[in-house]
Design a protein around this motif. Structure first.
Motif, short mmCIF file in Angstrom:
data_model
loop_
_atom_site.label_atom_id
_atom_site.label_comp_id
_atom_site.label_asym_id
_atom_site.label_seq_id
_atom_site.Cartn_x
_atom_site.Cartn_y
_atom_site.Cartn_z
N LEU A 44 0.85 -1.19 0.00
CA LEU A 44 0.00 0.00 0.00
C LEU A 44 0.89 1.24 0.00
O LEU A 44 1.83 1.34 0.78
N TYR A 45 0.57 2.19 -0.87
CA TYR A 45 1.27 3.46 -0.91
C TYR A 45 0.24 4.55 -0.59
O TYR A 45 -0.84 4.56 -1.19
N GLY A 46 0.59 5.43 0.34
CA GLY A 46 -0.40 6.41 0.80
C GLY A 46 0.04 7.85 0.66
O GLY A 46 1.23 8.17 0.75
N LEU A 49 0.22 8.31 -12.45
CA LEU A 49 0.71 8.71 -13.76
C LEU A 49 2.20 8.38 -13.92
O LEU A 49 2.63 7.90 -14.98
N LEU A 50 2.98 8.61 -12.88
CA LEU A 50 4.40 8.29 -12.94
C LEU A 50 4.62 6.80 -13.15
O LEU A 50 5.49 6.38 -13.92
N ARG A 51 3.81 5.98 -12.50
CA ARG A 51 3.95 4.52 -12.64
C ARG A 51 3.59 4.03 -14.03
O ARG A 51 3.97 2.92 -14.42
N SER A 52 2.87 4.86 -14.77
CA SER A 52 2.50 4.47 -16.14
C SER A 52 3.66 4.63 -17.11
O SER A 52 3.59 4.15 -18.24
N VAL A 53 4.73 5.27 -16.64
CA VAL A 53 5.91 5.50 -17.48
C VAL A 53 6.82 4.28 -17.42
O VAL A 53 7.11 3.77 -16.34
N LYS A 58 8.34 2.48 -6.12
CA LYS A 58 9.33 3.10 -5.24
C LYS A 58 9.96 4.34 -5.88
O LYS A 58 10.19 5.34 -5.21
N SER A 59 10.22 4.25 -7.17
CA SER A 59 10.76 5.42 -7.88
C SER A 59 9.74 6.55 -7.93
O SER A 59 10.08 7.73 -7.76
N ALA A 60 8.47 6.20 -8.17
CA ALA A 60 7.41 7.21 -8.20
C ALA A 60 7.27 7.88 -6.85
O ALA A 60 7.10 9.11 -6.76
N LEU A 61 7.38 7.10 -5.77
CA LEU A 61 7.32 7.67 -4.43
C LEU A 61 8.52 8.57 -4.19
O LEU A 61 8.41 9.63 -3.56
N GLY A 62 9.68 8.16 -4.72
CA GLY A 62 10.88 8.98 -4.59
C GLY A 62 10.72 10.33 -5.26
O GLY A 62 11.20 11.36 -4.74
N VAL A 63 10.06 10.35 -6.42
CA VAL A 63 9.81 11.62 -7.11
C VAL A 63 8.96 12.53 -6.23
O VAL A 63 9.24 13.72 -6.08
#
Length: 200
Positions: free
Chosen positions: A59-61, A73-77, A83-88
């Motif tokens: 779960l990401y919150g 949207l980032l994960r669609s790339v 984890k990278s999307a969360l880092g952004v």
């Protein structure tokens, strides 16, 4: 699909918080700033994304729905995992992500740990035109600075500083911060902590 969780914060360490919902403790991955802002024993509401893999459920919150939208949207790339999307989102606000994509500034994403030059360029190309409506209310620089200041104040209060002291530290930090620092929670938080000095 678990779209959101609301409950009592049982723990908040690093990038993981545990929220009790109906007697069950749910482990949720969050940004470091969000973990700092949540207080153990207080109620929290997080907008969530459930990532299902063969051997794992995660779960990401996020505190704001805009953050969750940008995360998805980032994960669609291609090449950008959760984890990278969360880092952004730990390094940039949704408005900053939207602006970087709008002006084709892949350099902003290269500064994020785990994002290489190729992936950074893919982000700006793949998300072009998709982020314009995500954060319309936070588009102005003044609004971004205000929102970041509020987030840093909450984080400092979560660390144990009185709200009045935290607010003054943020005001002092904003006075000396560069435009880039005013728009980034981690940078402004560092300046505010520096102005406060070590706790006695």
């Amino acid at each position: 699909m678990i779209a959101s969780v609301r409950g009592t914060v049982l723990a908040a360490v690093g990038t993981t918080v545990v929220i009790e919902v109906g007697g069950v403790g749910l482990s949720v991955q969050v940004t470091p700033q969000q973990a700092l802002a949540l207080r153990v024993g207080a109620e929290a509401l997080l907008h969530t994304a459930l990532i299902v893999r063969e051997d794992d459920l995660s779960l990401y919150g996020f505190a704001e729905p805009e953050e969750l939208q940008v995360f998805d949207l980032l994960r669609s790339v291609t090449g950008v995992g959760p984890k990278s999307a969360l880092g952004v989102l730990a390094a940039m606000s949704p408005a900053e992500v939207s602006h970087a994509v709008a002006v084709d500034d892949d350099g902003a994403f290269r500064k994020v740990s785990g994002i290489g030059p190729k992936t950074a360029k893919l982000i700006t190309v793949s998300l072009a035109g998709k982020l314009a409506a995500v954060t319309p209310a936070r588009a102005s620089g003044a609004r971004i600075a205000t929102t970041v200041g509020e987030d840093v104040t909450v984080a400092l209060v979560g660390l144990g500083w009185p709200e009045r002291v935290a607010a003054q530290a943020v005001e002092d930090a904003l006075a000396v911060a560069s435009d880039a620092d005013r728009a980034a929670v981690p940078a402004l938080l560092r300046l505010a902590l520096a102005s406060l000095g070590p706790r006695s």
